[in-house]
Design a protein around this motif. Structure first.
Motif: not given
Length: 304
Positions: A21-26, A76, A79, A81
């Motif tokens: 459940e990642g952040d697209i800006l990670f 990215s 998700k 990541q």
């Protein structure tokens, strides 16, 4: 099928057995710090590339840029990541940055590029100083000597403002940052990894004794400990065939043990913090105790 398909492509499309459940800006902020000091120049390249998109399409670096962009976008949006994924495209980014620096070698831009190098280098010095004071490093003299030595080398190299000087200064930056983190900061930070510290304590004090993890799950204790630790959530099950045992547990769980049925003797306590997610309250030694958890190794036996 799991190793060659589900585990690999399943991560990219986030439809495998393990989902994230990642952040697209990670990976943006990961690249900004992990690619230092070259990430600053990379920002210039991205800005110029967007501004002069037609020039980029017909440039020699088009294939490299496209490969880097596609890979970056794929990571990215997946998700799933992990920071080390981005290392795959670092060789591409390095060539792109090197090409940019060489293209500016005979222009007035070289003065600006050198100034940027000075700026981020002294930000690093400031970061080390702030860390030494607020984190309360045990030996401030070590980072101080490191800064003095590398700063002198940096100053000597910077007299000639060329591409070579920029590369050598970037190398000085990387050496100083890596040495500070690996030999000064992280050894002190890792002391707040309770499982690791408990494993090392076990090797010295209980080298041939198994320790049961009671209602906790610290894999670092398995790794650093001297025997394979067992896991148990109910003391009644543990003491079916045993009259005593050594437990590794949190202080919260320790307080819940019924003292009418069990004798508990604490042997060693270990401070704990999730060190991969630092926060200001922990970073400041004056407020650190507010966010620390505590784990203990105890000797537990049945009340006769």
């Amino acid at each position: 099928k799991f190793f060659f398909w589900d585990s690999q492509f399943g991560r990219f499309f986030n439809n495998g057995p393990i989902q994230g459940e990642g952040d697209i800006l990670f990976f943006i902020h990961t690249t900004l710090w992990a690619f230092l000091p070259w990430s600053v120049y990379l920002c210039f390249i991205v800005y110029n590339g967007i501004k002069n998109i037609k020039t980029v399409v017909y440039s020699k670096a088009f294939i490299l840029s496209t490969a880097a962009i596609v890979s970056f976008l794929l990571f990215s949006v997946s998700k799933f990541q992990l920071p080390h994924y981005i290392v795959i495209i670092f060789p591409l980014l390095s060539i792109i940055v090197a090409n940019y620096l060489v293209s500016k070698a005979d222009t007035k831009s070289m003065q600006l590029l050198n100034f940027i190098q000075y700026f981020i280098f002294f930000i690093l010095i400031f970061f080390i100083a702030i860390t030494a004071v607020f984190f309360k490093l045990n030996n401030i003299l070590v980072p101080l000597l490191m800064c003095i030595i590398v700063t002198q080398i940096f100053y000597f190299i910077s007299k000639e403002k060329t591409v070579v000087s920029i590369i050598l200064n970037g190398f000085c930056f990387s050496v100083l940052l890596s040495c500070f983190l690996n030999f000064v900061f992280y050894p002190q930070l890792l002391k707040y990894q309770a499982g690791m510290m408990a494993g090392k304590w076990q090797q010295q004090n209980l080298p041939n004794t198994a320790i049961t993890q009671y209602r906790v799950n610290e894999f670092s204790l398995d790794f650093y400990g001297n025997t394979m630790e067992k896991r148990n959530n109910e003391l009644s099950d543990l003491f079916i065939n045993e009259s005593k045992a050594f437990l590794f547990t949190s202080k919260k769980e320790l307080q819940k043990i019924n003292r009418d049925s069990f004798n508990v003797r604490p042997l060693q306590a270990f401070s704990y913090f999730h060190i991969s997610q630092l926060e200001p309250t922990f970073f400041n030694y004056k407020t650190r105790s507010q966010v620390l958890d505590s784990f203990v190794i105890v000797h537990c036996s049945l009340v006769k």
